[in-house]
Design a protein around this motif. Structure first.
Motif, PDB file in Angstrom:
ATOM      1  N   LEU A  12      32.803  34.115  32.618  1.00  0.00           N
ATOM      2  CA  LEU A  12      33.564  34.481  32.540  1.00  0.00           C
ATOM      3  C   LEU A  12      34.674  35.321  32.176  1.00  0.00           C
ATOM      4  CD1 LEU A  12      34.271  32.306  29.668  1.00  0.00           C
ATOM      5  CD2 LEU A  12      33.454  33.510  27.770  1.00  0.00           C
ATOM      6  N   LEU A  13      36.014  34.924  32.206  1.00  0.00           N
ATOM      7  CA  LEU A  13      37.069  36.175  32.439  1.00  0.00           C
ATOM      8  C   LEU A  13      37.635  35.345  30.400  1.00  0.00           C
ATOM      9  CD1 LEU A  13      36.175  35.883  35.611  1.00  0.00           C
ATOM     10  CD2 LEU A  13      38.794  36.856  35.832  1.00  0.00           C
ATOM     11  N   ILE A  14      37.180  37.014  30.494  1.00  0.00           N
ATOM     12  CA  ILE A  14      38.615  36.872  29.209  1.00  0.00           C
ATOM     13  C   ILE A  14      39.862  38.427  29.649  1.00  0.00           C
ATOM     14  CG2 ILE A  14      36.733  35.801  27.986  1.00  0.00           C
ATOM     15  CD1 ILE A  14      36.417  38.446  26.745  1.00  0.00           C
ATOM     16  N   GLY A  15      40.815  38.340  28.520  1.00  0.00           N
ATOM     17  CA  GLY A  15      41.571  39.061  28.838  1.00  0.00           C
ATOM     18  C   GLY A  15      42.779  38.702  27.944  1.00  0.00           C
ATOM     19  N   ASP A  16      44.325  39.570  27.731  1.00  0.00           N
ATOM     20  CA  ASP A  16      45.359  39.139  27.341  1.00  0.00           C
ATOM     21  C   ASP A  16      46.213  38.317  28.842  1.00  0.00           C
ATOM     22  OD1 ASP A  16      44.894  40.634  25.420  1.00  0.00           O
ATOM     23  OD2 ASP A  16      46.883  41.693  25.509  1.00  0.00           O
ATOM     24  N   SER A  17      46.680  37.260  27.848  1.00  0.00           N
ATOM     25  CA  SER A  17      47.786  36.484  29.293  1.00  0.00           C
ATOM     26  C   SER A  17      48.580  37.307  29.324  1.00  0.00           C
ATOM     27  CB  SER A  17      48.845  35.525  27.665  1.00  0.00           C
ATOM     28  OG  SER A  17      49.191  34.228  28.828  1.00  0.00           O
ATOM     29  N   GLY A  18      48.735  36.658  30.705  1.00  0.00           N
ATOM     30  CA  GLY A  18      49.063  37.339  31.692  1.00  0.00           C
ATOM     31  C   GLY A  18      48.828  39.031  32.860  1.00  0.00           C
ATOM     32  N   VAL A  19      47.477  38.823  32.065  1.00  0.00           N
ATOM     33  CA  VAL A  19      46.824  40.222  33.292  1.00  0.00           C
ATOM     34  C   VAL A  19      46.223  39.324  34.390  1.00  0.00           C
ATOM     35  CG1 VAL A  19      46.699  41.376  31.232  1.00  0.00           C
ATOM     36  CG2 VAL A  19      44.663  40.199  32.224  1.00  0.00           C
ATOM     37  N   ASP A  63      38.137  30.263  33.286  1.00  0.00           N
ATOM     38  CA  ASP A  63      39.227  31.224  32.957  1.00  0.00           C
ATOM     39  C   ASP A  63      39.264  30.659  31.887  1.00  0.00           C
ATOM     40  OD1 ASP A  63      41.947  31.868  33.441  1.00  0.00           O
ATOM     41  OD2 ASP A  63      42.190  30.600  34.659  1.00  0.00           O
ATOM     42  N   THR A  64      39.567  31.215  31.270  1.00  0.00           N
ATOM     43  CA  THR A  64      40.394  31.019  29.354  1.00  0.00           C
ATOM     44  C   THR A  64      42.011  31.290  29.083  1.00  0.00           C
ATOM     45  OG1 THR A  64      40.075  33.757  28.686  1.00  0.00           O
ATOM     46  CG2 THR A  64      38.492  31.183  29.032  1.00  0.00           C
ATOM     47  N   ALA A  65      42.283  30.675  28.440  1.00  0.00           N
ATOM     48  CA  ALA A  65      43.790  31.471  27.791  1.00  0.00           C
ATOM     49  C   ALA A  65      43.889  32.129  27.409  1.00  0.00           C
ATOM     50  CB  ALA A  65      44.188  29.974  27.199  1.00  0.00           C
ATOM     51  N   GLY A  66      44.308  33.457  27.825  1.00  0.00           N
ATOM     52  CA  GLY A  66      44.277  34.627  26.710  1.00  0.00           C
ATOM     53  C   GLY A  66      45.311  34.614  25.474  1.00  0.00           C
ATOM     54  N   GLN A  67      46.445  33.305  25.639  1.00  0.00           N
ATOM     55  CA  GLN A  67      47.169  33.173  23.884  1.00  0.00           C
ATOM     56  C   GLN A  67      45.690  33.284  22.415  1.00  0.00           C
ATOM     57  OE1 GLN A  67      47.107  32.129  26.983  1.00  0.00           O
ATOM     58  NE2 GLN A  67      49.628  31.283  27.529  1.00  0.00           N
ATOM     59  N   GLU A  68      46.585  34.277  21.866  1.00  0.00           N
ATOM     60  CA  GLU A  68      45.667  33.666  20.666  1.00  0.00           C
ATOM     61  C   GLU A  68      45.577  32.873  19.695  1.00  0.00           C
ATOM     62  OE1 GLU A  68      44.000  36.967  18.868  1.00  0.00           O
ATOM     63  OE2 GLU A  68      44.421  37.525  20.992  1.00  0.00           O
ATOM     64  N   ARG A  69      46.479  31.755  20.711  1.00  0.00           N
ATOM     65  CA  ARG A  69      46.704  30.492  19.738  1.00  0.00           C
ATOM     66  C   ARG A  69      45.367  29.922  20.417  1.00  0.00           C
ATOM     67  NH1 ARG A  69      50.966  30.603  22.987  1.00  0.00           N
ATOM     68  NH2 ARG A  69      51.628  28.905  24.329  1.00  0.00           N
ATOM     69  N   PHE A  70      44.774  30.337  21.440  1.00  0.00           N
ATOM     70  CA  PHE A  70      43.239  28.984  21.887  1.00  0.00           C
ATOM     71  C   PHE A  70      42.501  29.879  21.552  1.00  0.00           C
ATOM     72  CE2 PHE A  70      47.809  28.216  24.722  1.00  0.00           C
ATOM     73  CZ  PHE A  70      47.356  26.909  24.750  1.00  0.00           C
ATOM     74  N   MET A  82      27.083  34.050  31.452  1.00  0.00           N
ATOM     75  CA  MET A  82      26.118  34.836  31.660  1.00  0.00           C
ATOM     76  C   MET A  82      26.151  36.479  32.000  1.00  0.00           C
ATOM     77  SD  MET A  82      23.143  32.358  34.238  1.00  0.00           S
ATOM     78  CE  MET A  82      21.403  33.864  33.883  1.00  0.00           C
ATOM     79  N   GLY A  83      27.541  35.778  32.654  1.00  0.00           N
ATOM     80  CA  GLY A  83      28.164  37.705  32.700  1.00  0.00           C
ATOM     81  C   GLY A  83      29.992  37.843  32.036  1.00  0.00           C
ATOM     82  N   ILE A  84      30.362  38.807  31.629  1.00  0.00           N
ATOM     83  CA  ILE A  84      31.568  38.658  31.055  1.00  0.00           C
ATOM     84  C   ILE A  84      32.404  39.882  31.366  1.00  0.00           C
ATOM     85  CG2 ILE A  84      33.173  38.459  28.873  1.00  0.00           C
ATOM     86  CD1 ILE A  84      30.772  37.333  27.682  1.00  0.00           C
ATOM     87  N   ILE A  85      33.592  38.549  32.125  1.00  0.00           N
ATOM     88  CA  ILE A  85      34.743  40.213  32.998  1.00  0.00           C
ATOM     89  C   ILE A  85      35.567  40.194  31.902  1.00  0.00           C
ATOM     90  CG2 ILE A  85      35.666  40.872  35.058  1.00  0.00           C
ATOM     91  CD1 ILE A  85      34.419  39.147  36.911  1.00  0.00           C
ATOM     92  N   LEU A  86      36.302  41.387  31.797  1.00  0.00           N
ATOM     93  CA  LEU A  86      37.338  41.926  30.449  1.00  0.00           C
ATOM     94  C   LEU A  86      38.001  41.820  31.390  1.00  0.00           C
ATOM     95  CD1 LEU A  86      34.631  43.132  28.911  1.00  0.00           C
ATOM     96  CD2 LEU A  86      36.351  42.207  27.110  1.00  0.00           C
ATOM     97  N   VAL A  87      39.569  42.215  31.372  1.00  0.00           N
ATOM     98  CA  VAL A  87      40.589  41.838  31.947  1.00  0.00           C
ATOM     99  C   VAL A  87      41.713  42.412  31.870  1.00  0.00           C
ATOM    100  CG1 VAL A  87      42.165  41.073  34.488  1.00  0.00           C
ATOM    101  CG2 VAL A  87      39.407  40.492  33.922  1.00  0.00           C
ATOM    102  N   TYR A  88      42.576  43.617  32.513  1.00  0.00           N
ATOM    103  CA  TYR A  88      43.833  43.706  31.407  1.00  0.00           C
ATOM    104  C   TYR A  88      44.301  44.314  32.478  1.00  0.00           C
ATOM    105  CZ  TYR A  88      42.095  49.061  32.983  1.00  0.00           C
ATOM    106  OH  TYR A  88      41.806  50.352  33.373  1.00  0.00           O
ATOM    107  N   ASP A  89      45.491  44.514  32.063  1.00  0.00           N
ATOM    108  CA  ASP A  89      46.716  44.815  33.660  1.00  0.00           C
ATOM    109  C   ASP A  89      47.768  45.802  33.282  1.00  0.00           C
ATOM    110  OD1 ASP A  89      49.065  45.484  35.175  1.00  0.00           O
ATOM    111  OD2 ASP A  89      50.425  43.594  34.531  1.00  0.00           O
ATOM    112  N   ILE A  90      46.974  46.891  34.775  1.00  0.00           N
ATOM    113  CA  ILE A  90      47.373  48.372  34.779  1.00  0.00           C
ATOM    114  C   ILE A  90      48.611  49.230  34.570  1.00  0.00           C
ATOM    115  CG2 ILE A  90      45.276  48.522  36.312  1.00  0.00           C
ATOM    116  CD1 ILE A  90      47.147  50.066  37.621  1.00  0.00           C
ATOM    117  N   THR A  91      49.358  47.854  34.463  1.00  0.00           N
ATOM    118  CA  THR A  91      51.328  48.007  34.149  1.00  0.00           C
ATOM    119  C   THR A  91      51.556  47.937  32.484  1.00  0.00           C
ATOM    120  OG1 THR A  91      51.929  45.929  34.529  1.00  0.00           O
ATOM    121  CG2 THR A  91      51.370  47.593  36.449  1.00  0.00           C
ATOM    122  N   ASP A  92      50.430  47.197  32.245  1.00  0.00           N
ATOM    123  CA  ASP A  92      50.492  46.913  30.519  1.00  0.00           C
ATOM    124  C   ASP A  92      49.435  47.677  29.864  1.00  0.00           C
ATOM    125  OD1 ASP A  92      50.806  45.213  28.181  1.00  0.00           O
ATOM    126  OD2 ASP A  92      50.344  43.423  29.455  1.00  0.00           O
TER     127      ASP A  92
END
Length: 201
Positions: A12-19, A63-70, A82-92
């Motif tokens: 599962l990939l999670i993180g803010d929208s747009g990362v 793939d998950t929607a990062g927006q809070e409303r989802f 079984m595995g969760i990947i937390l993603v951020y954007d190095i420019t944000d």
């Protein structure tokens, strides 16, 4: 008909929208890049089979929607991951600061033994960097998880990061099976890994 793989891992990939979660998944599953993706609405997943330690591993990458409303939609998908990947954007910087909120969400919704990994995406955009690599390494070390900086655009460290996570899951599964523990997600993960360094090329 015999199945074409030895194990199926749900990631599962999670993180803010747009990362760049969708871009990372498409780069990994299809080896392509398109910077005009619209925001994911709800949930989508891709499949890729890879070989690790002589085993064929089918990776089902969600793939998950990062927006809070989802968020109410995505919480149900933590179960079975079984595995969760937390993603951020190095420019944000905000997307990096919000990783702590996503960590809390994992603790509340995912199985206690789930493998986690931190990715700082868009490392091809060095001139716009807001989050130093050292901050990502420090955060990953605090949580005892692996860390990579990736670029879906250039494909840097994309395969390496997904395969590293799959390897960790497989090793955990093998170790627990050897001790008679059937479900790799039943027990809390007692062996925490250190940060994995990854140089920019």
């Amino acid at each position: 008909m015999a199945k074409s793989y030895d194990h199926l891992f749900k990631l599962l990939l999670i993180g803010d929208s747009g990362v760049g979660k969708t871009c990372l998944i498409v780069r990994f599953s299809e080896d392509s890049f398109n910077n005009t993706y619209i925001s994911t609405i709800g949930i989508d997943f891709k499949i890729r089979t890879t070989e690790i330690q002589g085993k064929k591993i089918k990776l089902q990458v969600w793939d998950t929607a990062g927006q809070e409303r989802f968020k109410t939609i995505t919480t149900a998908y933590y179960r079975g991951a079984m595995g969760i990947i937390l993603v951020y954007d190095i420019t944000d910087e905000r997307s990096f600061e919000n990783i702590q909120n996503w960590m809390k969400s994992i603790k509340e919704n995912a199985a206690p033994g789930v493998e986690r990994m931190l990715l700082g995406n868009k490392c091809d955009m060095e001139s716009r960097r807001k989050v130093p690599k050292e901050r990502g390494e420090k955060l990953a070390k605090e949580h005892g998880i692996r860390f990579f900086e990736t670029s879906a655009k250039s494909s840097q460290n994309v395969d390496e990061s997904f395969n590293a996570l799959a390897t960790d899951i497989l090793m955990n599964m093998t170790r627990r099976a050897a001790h008679g523990m059937k479900d790799p997600l039943d027990l809390k993960n007692s062996s925490k890994k250190g940060s994995s360094k990854c140089a920019l090329i």
